[in-house]
Design an enzyme around this catalytic site. Structure first.
Site, PDB file in Angstrom:
ATOM      1  N   THR A 121       1.424   4.415   1.589  1.00 21.14           N
ATOM      2  CA  THR A 121       2.208   4.966   2.698  1.00 21.14           C
ATOM      3  C   THR A 121       3.136   3.914   3.291  1.00 21.14           C
ATOM      4  O   THR A 121       4.271   4.220   3.673  1.00 21.14           O
ATOM      5  CB  THR A 121       1.275   5.544   3.776  1.00 21.14           C
ATOM      6  OG1 THR A 121       0.420   6.520   3.169  1.00 21.14           O
ATOM      7  CG2 THR A 121       2.047   6.196   4.907  1.00 21.14           C
ATOM      8  N   CYS A 122       2.692   2.682   3.330  1.00 19.46           N
ATOM      9  CA  CYS A 122       3.527   1.601   3.880  1.00 19.46           C
ATOM     10  C   CYS A 122       4.788   1.406   3.046  1.00 19.46           C
ATOM     11  O   CYS A 122       5.885   1.248   3.581  1.00 19.46           O
ATOM     12  CB  CYS A 122       2.735   0.299   3.936  1.00 19.46           C
ATOM     13  SG  CYS A 122       1.240   0.402   4.929  1.00 19.46           S
ATOM     14  N   THR A 123       4.621   1.440   1.726  1.00 19.22           N
ATOM     15  CA  THR A 123       5.724   1.179   0.804  1.00 19.22           C
ATOM     16  C   THR A 123       6.601   2.399   0.565  1.00 19.22           C
ATOM     17  O   THR A 123       7.821   2.274   0.450  1.00 19.22           O
ATOM     18  CB  THR A 123       5.162   0.674  -0.538  1.00 19.22           C
ATOM     19  OG1 THR A 123       4.439  -0.538  -0.290  1.00 19.22           O
ATOM     20  CG2 THR A 123       6.264   0.404  -1.554  1.00 19.22           C
ATOM     21  N   MET A 163       8.043   1.776   5.597  1.00 16.94           N
ATOM     22  CA  MET A 163       9.155   0.829   5.497  1.00 16.94           C
ATOM     23  C   MET A 163      10.471   1.533   5.162  1.00 16.94           C
ATOM     24  O   MET A 163      11.493   1.244   5.804  1.00 16.94           O
ATOM     25  CB  MET A 163       8.855  -0.278   4.484  1.00 16.94           C
ATOM     26  CG  MET A 163       9.966  -1.320   4.387  1.00 16.94           C
ATOM     27  SD  MET A 163      10.357  -2.163   5.942  1.00 16.94           S
ATOM     28  CE  MET A 163       9.047  -3.400   5.952  1.00 16.94           C
ATOM     29  N   THR A 167       0.859  -1.188   0.000  1.00 18.02           N
ATOM     30  CA  THR A 167       0.000   0.000   0.000  1.00 18.02           C
ATOM     31  C   THR A 167       0.895   1.238   0.000  1.00 18.02           C
ATOM     32  O   THR A 167       2.073   1.170   0.365  1.00 18.02           O
ATOM     33  CB  THR A 167      -0.963   0.003   1.205  1.00 18.02           C
ATOM     34  OG1 THR A 167      -0.196  -0.014   2.407  1.00 18.02           O
ATOM     35  CG2 THR A 167      -1.906  -1.193   1.169  1.00 18.02           C
TER      36      THR A 167
END
Length: 161
Positions: A47-49, A53, A45
């Site tokens: 913001t996660c990517t 992270m 997703t």
């Protein structure tokens, strides 16, 4: 009830891809030494990517220099997706363990589950970052919105080590 400082990491099982396929990781294994633990709503997703992270990848060595033994990310995905995401983001080469909470049971035990039906997210993990020492939470930061990555970013958690 959401986890807070002083709480113990709940018992549960997470998954990773091993040489023979999926293998269980007991949360008791994360209760040894100092652990930087962070959770994301979903692998791959935005913001996660693109934010969360990478903030841990670029600070992985700094965490270790400050005495953190392990850096662990949990995501409510299957272990194959978690493994592919670790490789796609460089988490694997930064020695960040990406563990799948495939059924969301650990996320629920932490009190960090949420649903966002318009985005197709059900039973996902709120974005958070925490420090554990021997299985006890020393610091916990949870984002107000899953699209934010400020208090849970690697840089913010590094300041608390």
């Amino acid at each position: 009830m959401t986890i807070t400082v002083g709480d113990k990491l709940p018992e549960g099982k997470l998954l990773r891809v091993g040489a023979g396929g999926p293998e269980a990781v007991d949360t008791a294994d994360l209760a040894k030494g100092r652990v930087a633990l962070f959770g994301v709503p979903g692998a791959f997703t935005g913001t996660c990517t693109n934010a969360h992270m990478p903030s841990f990848v670029r600070n992985a060595d700094a965490f270790r220099d400050k005495g953190v033994d392990r850096i662990v990310c949990i995501t409510v995905n299957d272990p194959f997706v978690a493994d592919a995401w670790a490789k796609a983001t460089g988490a694997d080469t930064a020695r960040i363990e990406v563990l799948a909470d495939a059924d969301g049971s650990v996320t629920r035990a932490l009190g960090l589950n949420f649903d966002a039906p318009p985005a197709g997210l059900h039973g996902r993990c709120k974005r958070f970052a925490a420090l554990l020492k021997d299985g006890v939470f020393e610091a916990v930061e949870v984002e107000d919105s899953p699209g934010q990555c400020t208090v849970s970013a690697g840089e913010a958690l590094l300041e608390k080590v």
